[in-house]
Design a protein around this motif. Structure first.
Motif, PDB file in Angstrom:
ATOM      1  N   PRO A   1       9.159   0.331   1.831  1.00  0.00           N
ATOM      2  CA  PRO A   1       8.650   0.953   3.061  1.00  0.00           C
ATOM      3  C   PRO A   1       9.719   1.648   3.885  1.00  0.00           C
ATOM      4  CG  PRO A   1       8.662  -1.431   3.266  1.00  0.00           C
ATOM      5  CD  PRO A   1       9.061  -1.136   1.870  1.00  0.00           C
ATOM      6  N   PHE A   2      10.984   1.342   3.666  1.00  0.00           N
ATOM      7  CA  PHE A   2      12.046   1.953   4.462  1.00  0.00           C
ATOM      8  C   PHE A   2      12.632   3.157   3.741  1.00  0.00           C
ATOM      9  CE2 PHE A   2      11.851  -2.465   5.647  1.00  0.00           C
ATOM     10  CZ  PHE A   2      11.888  -2.427   7.023  1.00  0.00           C
ATOM     11  N   ARG A   3      12.819   4.219   4.481  1.00  0.00           N
ATOM     12  CA  ARG A   3      13.463   5.381   3.895  1.00  0.00           C
ATOM     13  C   ARG A   3      14.579   5.865   4.793  1.00  0.00           C
ATOM     14  NH1 ARG A   3       9.455   9.355   3.941  1.00  0.00           N
ATOM     15  NH2 ARG A   3       8.347   7.926   5.298  1.00  0.00           N
ATOM     16  N   VAL A   4      15.636   6.374   4.173  1.00  0.00           N
ATOM     17  CA  VAL A   4      16.774   6.913   4.910  1.00  0.00           C
ATOM     18  C   VAL A   4      17.081   8.276   4.330  1.00  0.00           C
ATOM     19  CG1 VAL A   4      19.237   6.679   5.332  1.00  0.00           C
ATOM     20  CG2 VAL A   4      17.765   4.677   5.508  1.00  0.00           C
TER      21      VAL A   4
ATOM     22  N   ASP B   1      16.776  11.868   2.757  1.00  0.00           N
ATOM     23  CA  ASP B   1      15.813  12.399   1.806  1.00  0.00           C
ATOM     24  C   ASP B   1      15.748  11.523   0.556  1.00  0.00           C
ATOM     25  OD1 ASP B   1      18.035  12.884   0.351  1.00  0.00           O
ATOM     26  OD2 ASP B   1      17.901  15.063   0.400  1.00  0.00           O
TER      27      ASP B   1
ATOM     28  N   TRP C   1      14.799  -7.503   3.058  1.00  0.00           N
ATOM     29  CA  TRP C   1      13.440  -7.844   3.492  1.00  0.00           C
ATOM     30  C   TRP C   1      12.450  -7.403   2.425  1.00  0.00           C
ATOM     31  CZ3 TRP C   1       8.857  -5.311   4.226  1.00  0.00           C
ATOM     32  CH2 TRP C   1       7.858  -6.043   4.867  1.00  0.00           C
TER      33      TRP C   1
ATOM     34  N   GLU D   1       4.358  -9.754  -2.295  1.00  0.00           N
ATOM     35  CA  GLU D   1       3.296  -9.480  -1.315  1.00  0.00           C
ATOM     36  C   GLU D   1       3.034  -7.985  -1.206  1.00  0.00           C
ATOM     37  OE1 GLU D   1       3.969 -11.694   2.510  1.00  0.00           O
ATOM     38  OE2 GLU D   1       5.722 -12.397   1.397  1.00  0.00           O
ATOM     39  N   LEU D   2       4.114  -7.201  -1.211  1.00  0.00           N
ATOM     40  CA  LEU D   2       3.953  -5.753  -1.085  1.00  0.00           C
ATOM     41  C   LEU D   2       3.129  -5.206  -2.243  1.00  0.00           C
ATOM     42  CD1 LEU D   2       7.582  -4.891   0.067  1.00  0.00           C
ATOM     43  CD2 LEU D   2       5.499  -4.414   1.358  1.00  0.00           C
TER      44      LEU D   2
ATOM     45  N   ALA E   1      -0.536  -6.571  -1.993  1.00  0.00           N
ATOM     46  CA  ALA E   1      -1.270  -5.934  -0.900  1.00  0.00           C
ATOM     47  C   ALA E   1      -1.621  -4.502  -1.257  1.00  0.00           C
ATOM     48  CB  ALA E   1      -0.431  -5.963   0.374  1.00  0.00           C
ATOM     49  N   GLN E   2      -0.684  -3.834  -1.897  1.00  0.00           N
ATOM     50  CA  GLN E   2      -0.952  -2.437  -2.233  1.00  0.00           C
ATOM     51  C   GLN E   2      -2.070  -2.323  -3.264  1.00  0.00           C
ATOM     52  OE1 GLN E   2       1.894   1.124  -3.151  1.00  0.00           O
ATOM     53  NE2 GLN E   2       1.439  -0.080  -4.974  1.00  0.00           N
TER      54      GLN E   2
ATOM     55  N   GLY F   1      -5.228  -2.961  -1.561  1.00  0.00           N
ATOM     56  CA  GLY F   1      -5.555  -1.800  -0.735  1.00  0.00           C
ATOM     57  C   GLY F   1      -6.102  -0.653  -1.555  1.00  0.00           C
ATOM     58  N   LEU F   2      -5.503  -0.438  -2.715  1.00  0.00           N
ATOM     59  CA  LEU F   2      -5.959   0.662  -3.567  1.00  0.00           C
ATOM     60  C   LEU F   2      -7.396   0.469  -4.009  1.00  0.00           C
ATOM     61  CD1 LEU F   2      -2.897   1.551  -5.790  1.00  0.00           C
ATOM     62  CD2 LEU F   2      -4.091   2.997  -4.159  1.00  0.00           C
TER      63      LEU F   2
ATOM     64  N   THR G   1      -9.935   0.476  -0.691  1.00  0.00           N
ATOM     65  CA  THR G   1     -10.216   1.707   0.030  1.00  0.00           C
ATOM     66  C   THR G   1     -10.519   2.860  -0.918  1.00  0.00           C
ATOM     67  OG1 THR G   1      -7.898   2.348   0.028  1.00  0.00           O
ATOM     68  CG2 THR G   1      -8.654   1.015   1.869  1.00  0.00           C
TER      69      THR G   1
ATOM     70  N   ARG H   1     -13.077   5.579   0.166  1.00  0.00           N
ATOM     71  CA  ARG H   1     -12.934   6.413   1.353  1.00  0.00           C
ATOM     72  C   ARG H   1     -11.972   7.506   1.044  1.00  0.00           C
ATOM     73  NH1 ARG H   1     -12.677   1.756   4.322  1.00  0.00           N
ATOM     74  NH2 ARG H   1     -10.566   2.118   4.926  1.00  0.00           N
TER      75      ARG H   1
END
Lengths: 131, 131
Positions: B26-29, B31, B109, B116-117, B120-121, B124-125, B128, B131
DNA sequence: GTGGCTGGTTTCCGATCGGATACCGCCCTA
DNA sequence: TAGGGCGGTATCCGATCGGAAACCAGCCAC
């Protein structure tokens, strides 16, 4: 548990200063609005139209895309309260709350080094101007 | 201080597994390549062509853009050793080293919550999908 | 003088991002 | 019956991102 909306403070319409330089922060999570959405949800569930208030110029489409992304990643839960009136609430999942905590740590580093970040960037802009 | 290149271990050509799912983090720095570039510089200065090796498919253009961005932000220093042979070295600035440390915390982290990531993904896929 | 290495730049192209605008069904109230 | 709030969608558009391919100057060894 959190109180049912009426008891929670409404979101401050100016909680995100429009001239806030946060796009300069080196850490990014999700898309443009995602970090702010997470921040808006930290005190409990919020409705779609409630989220639009502090997010200044966000369009419904952008906010929807951001929320869908966060939902798909498992950071945010969407709940449709199918009563007589239409009511949709978004809230942080436990995973989302954890992400917000980790994001806070990153923000803290940024705050601690803010002056260095600004100075370094200005030096970089003048130093590499010709390339 | 670090030894002059010949004494440093060369970069592992496979230090970034091509099927590594790190884009899911989830974290990006910066490009797309910036976090990997920072990682490549952690043991001391590296040359342009040296950086290309572990970065698999990166094109010269993309790597140049990434390096210019990091340089402009003040995270990376570019030094041209104008000897008889052409030699350009990139290194972390103190600020860049600090950013790498903060990025490490974010990565930690992510590693701790990786399962879990992923779960959860996937939920989620499927949840949803319509929609 | 020919080819190769280094450290790039230039041009083109498709994919994605993000905003503006218009529109939608549903429900409630006046 | 008309209007308004809610929670969105659909369409269009310009800007940016990121890769592919071609090209380049300077220096070296053959």
């Amino acid at each position: 548990m959190t109180e049912p909306e009426a008891e929670r403070a409404p979101l401050d319409p100016e909680m995100f200063d429009p001239v806030c330089p946060s796009p300069l922060a080196p850490f990014r999570v999700g898309d443009k609005w995602a970090p702010m959405v997470l921040r808006c949800l930290q005190d409990g569930p919020r409705r779609f139209s409630e989220l639009k208030v502090p997010l200044g110029g966000v369009t419904a489409k952008s906010l929807t895309r951001s929320l869908r992304g966060l939902e798909q990643a498992g950071f945010v839960a969407r709940e449709e309260h199918g009563g007589t009136e239409r009511r949709v609430e978004y809230s942080l999942t436990p995973l989302g709350r954890g992400l917000l905590g980790a994001l806070d740590a990153a923000c803290e580093w940024t705050r601690e080094h803010w002056d260095e970040l600004i100075d370094a960037q200005e030096a970089g802009l003048s130093g590499t101007a010709g390339r």
